[in-house]
Design an enzyme around this catalytic site. Structure first.
Site, PDB file in Angstrom:
ATOM      1  N   CYS A  32      44.929  11.251  47.807  1.00 40.08           N
ATOM      2  CA  CYS A  32      45.275  11.426  46.382  1.00 40.08           C
ATOM      3  C   CYS A  32      44.434  12.215  45.804  1.00 40.08           C
ATOM      4  O   CYS A  32      43.408  11.850  45.083  1.00 40.08           O
ATOM      5  CB  CYS A  32      45.497   9.979  45.879  1.00 40.08           C
ATOM      6  SG  CYS A  32      46.495  10.271  44.384  1.00 40.08           S
TER       7      CYS A  32
ATOM      8  N   GLU B 134      45.842  -3.959  63.834  1.00 39.45           N
ATOM      9  CA  GLU B 134      45.383  -3.677  62.587  1.00 39.45           C
ATOM     10  C   GLU B 134      44.431  -4.819  62.263  1.00 39.45           C
ATOM     11  O   GLU B 134      44.807  -6.113  62.482  1.00 39.45           O
ATOM     12  CB  GLU B 134      46.409  -3.851  61.405  1.00 39.45           C
ATOM     13  CG  GLU B 134      45.893  -3.974  60.126  1.00 39.45           C
ATOM     14  CD  GLU B 134      44.991  -2.800  59.765  1.00 39.45           C
ATOM     15  OE1 GLU B 134      43.741  -3.246  58.858  1.00 39.45           O
ATOM     16  OE2 GLU B 134      45.439  -1.716  59.853  1.00 39.45           O
TER      17      GLU B 134
ATOM     18  N   GLN C 211      47.054   0.834  47.292  1.00 39.82           N
ATOM     19  CA  GLN C 211      45.923   1.384  46.821  1.00 39.82           C
ATOM     20  C   GLN C 211      46.488   2.484  45.665  1.00 39.82           C
ATOM     21  O   GLN C 211      45.404   2.632  44.721  1.00 39.82           O
ATOM     22  CB  GLN C 211      45.573   2.521  47.879  1.00 39.82           C
ATOM     23  CG  GLN C 211      44.771   1.550  49.003  1.00 39.82           C
ATOM     24  CD  GLN C 211      44.162   2.445  50.035  1.00 39.82           C
ATOM     25  OE1 GLN C 211      43.586   3.499  50.038  1.00 39.82           O
ATOM     26  NE2 GLN C 211      44.171   1.872  51.249  1.00 39.82           N
TER      27      GLN C 211
ATOM     28  N   VAL D 208      41.038  -0.338  67.263  1.00 40.09           N
ATOM     29  CA  VAL D 208      41.028   0.501  68.464  1.00 40.09           C
ATOM     30  C   VAL D 208      39.534   1.112  68.645  1.00 40.09           C
ATOM     31  O   VAL D 208      39.177   1.440  67.447  1.00 40.09           O
ATOM     32  CB  VAL D 208      41.956   1.490  68.388  1.00 40.09           C
ATOM     33  CG1 VAL D 208      41.918   2.479  69.333  1.00 40.09           C
ATOM     34  CG2 VAL D 208      43.350   1.017  68.534  1.00 40.09           C
TER      35      VAL D 208
ATOM     36  N   CYS E 127      52.042  13.011  43.352  1.00 44.30           N
ATOM     37  CA  CYS E 127      50.947  12.630  42.608  1.00 44.30           C
ATOM     38  C   CYS E 127      51.233  12.179  41.065  1.00 44.30           C
ATOM     39  O   CYS E 127      51.056  13.282  40.342  1.00 44.30           O
ATOM     40  CB  CYS E 127      49.688  13.553  42.772  1.00 44.30           C
ATOM     41  SG  CYS E 127      48.327  13.155  42.044  1.00 44.30           S
TER      42      CYS E 127
ATOM     43  N   LYS F 160      47.612  13.978  50.843  1.00 42.77           N
ATOM     44  CA  LYS F 160      47.507  12.427  51.470  1.00 42.77           C
ATOM     45  C   LYS F 160      47.746  11.363  50.621  1.00 42.77           C
ATOM     46  O   LYS F 160      46.728  10.797  49.877  1.00 42.77           O
ATOM     47  CB  LYS F 160      45.907  12.532  52.326  1.00 42.77           C
ATOM     48  CG  LYS F 160      45.835  13.319  53.112  1.00 42.77           C
ATOM     49  CD  LYS F 160      44.239  13.314  53.799  1.00 42.77           C
ATOM     50  CE  LYS F 160      44.040  14.321  54.684  1.00 42.77           C
ATOM     51  NZ  LYS F 160      44.892  14.148  55.954  1.00 42.77           N
ATOM     52  N   THR F 161      48.962  11.108  50.324  1.00 39.96           N
ATOM     53  CA  THR F 161      49.434  10.006  49.476  1.00 39.96           C
ATOM     54  C   THR F 161      50.391   9.288  50.030  1.00 39.96           C
ATOM     55  O   THR F 161      50.807   9.437  50.991  1.00 39.96           O
ATOM     56  CB  THR F 161      50.174  10.748  48.182  1.00 39.96           C
ATOM     57  OG1 THR F 161      51.380  11.343  48.791  1.00 39.96           O
ATOM     58  CG2 THR F 161      49.191  11.891  47.662  1.00 39.96           C
ATOM     59  N   ALA F 162      50.494   7.822  49.239  1.00 41.36           N
ATOM     60  CA  ALA F 162      51.462   6.649  49.915  1.00 41.36           C
ATOM     61  C   ALA F 162      52.910   7.489  49.839  1.00 41.36           C
ATOM     62  O   ALA F 162      53.559   7.137  50.674  1.00 41.36           O
ATOM     63  CB  ALA F 162      51.330   5.580  49.029  1.00 41.36           C
TER      64      ALA F 162
ATOM     65  N   ALA G  89      50.019   1.678  54.990  1.00 44.75           N
ATOM     66  CA  ALA G  89      51.378   2.098  54.502  1.00 44.75           C
ATOM     67  C   ALA G  89      52.317   2.887  55.743  1.00 44.75           C
ATOM     68  O   ALA G  89      53.266   2.293  55.741  1.00 44.75           O
ATOM     69  CB  ALA G  89      51.192   2.975  53.279  1.00 44.75           C
ATOM     70  N   GLY G  90      51.604   3.799  56.322  1.00 47.51           N
ATOM     71  CA  GLY G  90      52.484   4.665  57.255  1.00 47.51           C
ATOM     72  C   GLY G  90      52.623   3.718  58.467  1.00 47.51           C
ATOM     73  O   GLY G  90      53.829   3.618  58.949  1.00 47.51           O
TER      74      GLY G  90
END
Length: 417
Positions: free
Chosen positions: A165, A39, A47, A82, A346, A311-313, A17-18
């Site tokens: 989340c 990626e 998610q 990586v 959330c 820590k969420t989208a 997402a980020g």
């Protein structure tokens, strides 16, 4: 003869997402940038939708698309991972061989779900009543268990923070309990929540509404209780807590259903690099600008960062434009110009059709997107459910990943301390 080092303007590590949202925001501002995204995954997942898969609302396929269809057209996708960060030399080493240099780097590698940290867990996932909505392939099994369970004990766990989340473990619990209540089975099912933390939810304003559902579903709360082992064939979970003297005590509990949220850490490749913070091994960024504290041409966002946001989208949606603005300012020889306020969201699915929409920033400050008369986030509402189930997936696929910054315009002034 050694091949010359390939370089690019902007290297983005991570096509989640980020990473994709940042690439889209960058190229929207400056289409001629040489942007490359490293990626390895063929598929990209929404998610936040896995909670609804586990609750029987979404089909799993609705949460998955091909990565190739989401990479911005002017970006180059390097299907690799990586193996090592070398920020002192402005380059990374790729797992497939070779190195790649950059003028600027955006690190958005996500986090590591550490299933192996709990003995016995990995070998029993997807069978023996053990499941987790934290995996695409397991969320449908959650829904099968919920449908099939008629009596016995259902356990839901949450490990120590930070996790992706933080509300997801109890979302699964509420949706499952709601299904059992609607089908007249809940009176025969003992539901328990084992949370390694000390409170139900980290932002106190939302706890009263959640406690109403804890009482409605007669859920037993066990705080300071951490899952430390699972015996799938015996259907037994082992929890560790501290007694009054501070001594660790272990307790075995039998179950018919066990929903596990696994321990979570920074990825190994980050923890072993110069990007890592001393505490936790997360990518060490300034929480306001998301610029790395030691490497000025590196930015970080998403679940792998040290910034103390949820820590969420939704956090990544707000972070991506900030990173894009600041990266371009630094690339042009200036200083960061945009600031992130720690926003995270959330949507707590407390029953099928209602959600408590928690929106907050650094320090637990409430940051609602809508006025209370339109949508009171501290109360369960149907409007929040429709936002979660209908609007947010489309905002993600067609908005955030395409560089449309709806309700995500970066701030140009630093938030007050």
């Amino acid at each position: 003869m050694t091949a010359p080092l390939q370089t690019c303007d902007v290297l983005i590590v991570g096509g989640g997402a980020g990473g994709i949202a940042t690439a889209a925001s960058l190229l929207k501002r400056r289409p001629d940038l040489d942007v490359r995204i490293v990626e390895p995954s063929e598929d990209h997942f929404y998610q936040p939708g896995w909670t609804l898969v586990g609750g029987g609302v979404f089909r799993p396929e609705r949460t998955r698309r091909r990565t190739a269809d989401l990479i911005p057209g002017r970006a180059c996708w390097i299907r690799d991972s990586v193996a090592a960060f070398e920020p002192k030399h402005d380059r990374v080493r790729l797992a497939g061989g070779g190195t790649l240099g950059y003028r600027m780097m955006v690190a958005s590698p996500g986090l590591k779900l550490d299933w192996a940290a709990i003995p016995g867990l990995s070998g029993t996932l997807g069978q023996n009543g053990v499941t987790s909505n934290y995996r695409y392939d397991l969320a449908p099994y959650t829904w099968k268990l919920v449908q099939d369970l008629t009596h016995g004990r259902a356990l839901f766990t949450q490990p120590p923070m930070p996790i992706k989340c933080a509300g997801a473990p109890q979302k699964a619990m509420y949706l499952s309990s709601d299904h059992w209540l609607r089908n007249g089975r809940l009176k025969n099912i003992d539901v328990a929540f084992h949370n390694a933390g000390p409170v139900l939810f980290g932002v106190a304003d939302y706890v009263p509404a959640l406690m109403e559902y804890v009482e409605r579903y007669d859920i037993a709360l066990h705080f300071g209780s951490r899952l430390v082992a699972v015996d799938g064939p015996a259907r037994t979970a082992t929890f560790e807590s501290l007694d009054a003297d501070g001594k660790a005590v272990r307790t075995d509990r039998e179950f018919e259903m066990l929903h596990v949220c696994p321990p979570q850490t920074a990825p190994d490749v980050v923890r072993d690099s110069a990007l890592a913070a001393a505490a936790g091994g997360w990518i060490e960024v300034d929480p306001d600008t998301l610029r790395h504290v030691r490497f000025g041409n590196v930015f970080g966002l998403g679940d792998g960062c040290s910034s103390p946001n949820a820590k969420t989208a939704a956090a990544a949606r707000k972070q991506a434009p900030v990173v894009a603005e600041n990266l371009l300012a630094v690339l042009d020889g200036g200083d960061p110009v945009a600031f992130y306020d720690g926003y995270g969201s959330c949507p707590l699915t407390v029953e099928r059709g209602k959600i408590v929409l928690a929106e907050f920033g650094y320090g637990g400050k409430l940051l609602p997107s809508f006025p209370d008369w339109m949508l009171d986030g501290k109360r369960p509402t149907r409007r929040a459910w429709h936002l979660k189930a209908q609007a947010l997936p489309e905002i993600y696929w067609a908005g955030m990943l395409k560089g449309h910054e709806w309700l995500a315009k970066p701030q140009r002034t630093c938030p007050p301390v």
